[in-house]
Design an enzyme around this catalytic site. Sequence first.
Site, PDB file in Angstrom:
ATOM      1  N   HIS A  18      47.493 -30.561  16.761  1.00  0.00           N
ATOM      2  CA  HIS A  18      47.883 -31.158  18.036  1.00  0.00           C
ATOM      3  C   HIS A  18      48.186 -32.647  17.888  1.00  0.00           C
ATOM      4  O   HIS A  18      48.925 -33.212  18.691  1.00  0.00           O
ATOM      5  CB  HIS A  18      46.788 -30.945  19.082  1.00  0.00           C
ATOM      6  CG  HIS A  18      46.665 -29.521  19.531  1.00  0.00           C
ATOM      7  ND1 HIS A  18      45.540 -28.765  19.324  1.00  0.00           N
ATOM      8  CD2 HIS A  18      47.546 -28.699  20.153  1.00  0.00           C
ATOM      9  CE1 HIS A  18      45.721 -27.549  19.806  1.00  0.00           C
ATOM     10  NE2 HIS A  18      46.939 -27.485  20.308  1.00  0.00           N
ATOM     11  N   HIS A  54      42.884 -29.653  17.808  1.00  0.00           N
ATOM     12  CA  HIS A  54      42.738 -29.669  16.359  1.00  0.00           C
ATOM     13  C   HIS A  54      43.801 -30.608  15.784  1.00  0.00           C
ATOM     14  O   HIS A  54      44.602 -31.196  16.516  1.00  0.00           O
ATOM     15  CB  HIS A  54      42.833 -28.260  15.763  1.00  0.00           C
ATOM     16  CG  HIS A  54      44.101 -27.531  16.072  1.00  0.00           C
ATOM     17  ND1 HIS A  54      45.294 -27.852  15.481  1.00  0.00           N
ATOM     18  CD2 HIS A  54      44.365 -26.507  16.929  1.00  0.00           C
ATOM     19  CE1 HIS A  54      46.247 -27.063  15.946  1.00  0.00           C
ATOM     20  NE2 HIS A  54      45.716 -26.239  16.826  1.00  0.00           N
ATOM     21  N   LYS A 104      39.982 -25.084  24.678  1.00  0.00           N
ATOM     22  CA  LYS A 104      39.804 -25.304  23.243  1.00  0.00           C
ATOM     23  C   LYS A 104      39.976 -26.792  22.952  1.00  0.00           C
ATOM     24  O   LYS A 104      40.828 -27.455  23.550  1.00  0.00           O
ATOM     25  CB  LYS A 104      40.846 -24.519  22.435  1.00  0.00           C
ATOM     26  CG  LYS A 104      40.639 -23.015  22.435  1.00  0.00           C
ATOM     27  CD  LYS A 104      41.649 -22.368  21.499  1.00  0.00           C
ATOM     28  CE  LYS A 104      41.507 -20.858  21.489  1.00  0.00           C
ATOM     29  NZ  LYS A 104      42.489 -20.216  20.598  1.00  0.00           N
TER      30      LYS A 104
END
Length: 580
Positions: free
Chosen positions: A147, A144, A141
């Site tokens: 993070h 975003h 992933k």
Amino acid sequence: MAWHFRRVIAEQVSRVLGLPSESCSRVAQCIQTVPVHRKHESPDFQLFMTSLSEGGPNGTFSNQEERAEQLAGKLVCDSVISDIGTTRGSVTFKINRDLLTRNVLQQISKDGSLYGLNTELFSELSRRKTIVEYSSPNIAKKFHVGHLRSTIIGNFIANLKQAVGNEVVRINYLGDWGLQFGLLGAGFSSFGSKEKLLANPLQHLFEVYVKVNTAAEKDNGIKLSAQEFLRRLEGGDPHALSLWMHFRDISIQEYAKIYKRLGAHFDDYSGESFYKEKSQEVLKQLESKGLLLKTDKGTVIDLSEEGNLSSYSTVMRSDGTSLYITRDMAAAVDRMERYNFDEMIYVTDKSQKNHFQQLFKILKIMGKDQADRCQHVPFGLVQGMKTRRGEVVFLEDVLDEARSRMLQNMAASETSKQLDDPSDTAEKIGIAALIVQDFKGQLVSDYHFDWDQALQSTGDTGVFLQYTHARLHSLQALRCPRDTEDFEIASLREPCVIATLQHLLRYDEVIYKCLEDLQPRYLVTYLLSLGHLANVAHRTLQVKGSSSEAAHARLLFFKNVQMVLGNGMKLLGITPVNNM
């Protein structure tokens, strides 16, 4: 350094009051610093009479004023204290200005990057082994915005602990196991493309994950396939493991690019997958102690005080597969054995508060003494972070946006200098803007992000800090300061200089406060104030056209201000720029 002067004042106060010598430290703690004013001098320290009263404030205000007058009348000025006064029920102390100037500038020149970290305030701190777990993305992933917070907060805490002499292990605990990976593994055969995976790995895996999640909402068979894929993984199926390893490797390679941009690094990349077997060992330990209970929904551990399951944690699904908390338990136990740490700090968003409360309680139930050494540092959500194209989803978009906007601002500015690498400079300034905007408030608080506010060059922003650092650095091209033991103090007596020196004196106490609370906002506020003080001094003090002695003293002053400003910025995780 401020603690040294507090102690000198406290020794005289204790003698005058007839207090035992062991009370000196308590008196020193009661002595407060006085807020610094940019344009006029103020005392350095203040002792309120109420703080000396056993059990807290007592008596009327007039009583306190009278006590302050009486105490001040008994105290005497000496080579350290140049003035003693009273105000509003307190005694004020002014440090000898020449002593203040010489001590602060010589200490900064001597200590360099260690200034503020070698003072008496830190002398009794034991050097500890600290583990900081932060960032911790789910593999396959893209990063975003959440993070960003975990990464820069964890990086700051690790920097801070390391700066005071701790042995720090920076761990990136990857989410590389669990049902979400089962979904991705099962969905790749239907929605994946090797060509797209090669071209843009994380973007393609994200697209696959979205598609398989959408499909799973309508087709229960996909959920069952995901559970089956996870069982195959936990059972060591070669094909499932090969696909998992491929996704994990390319994810780490892509993450490394983001970490490089943020100036973050890690000593250990571990992950939930490391503990799939160890988690079973932990469950066996709990079972042998009679701490596990089987229910229709899975295996649980009772966390209630009454033993009635009013509070519990599920540690294994009904199909026998492990859970996130099970693997976290195994990871904590492993780190206790492997590192024998003094403290372990987890940096995650505040939604995981209950998870960590349960984890620490389970570790205590297991009889692990180090459970008391574990700490969760929670942070809030970022709201309103959008690019010009719309709502931001990925951290990479945010970093690109910050760089792009700073490049535009620099191009439009009449004061911008010719740079060897404008893009790199814009990146560093943009990241400074993101970090300062993030660190201004309580970490646990949500905040609204505003691009225009964050990128201002004159407000309380990371851009302002970078601008001030570059401005101070440019002064050093005028003339190189000579021996720091010999400079003309008479050229450094302006109120703006004294105010800046007073502020520099307090740097160690700000670091100590950050260490106590693990909150960067104290350091951010300090550095912004230092920047404003430095700019007032820059406008006031003349270097060009002044005598050689005056120019030398003032350049030494500005060089030391720049050094402390840069040191603090680096602690925050900001790379200072010398030109912009």
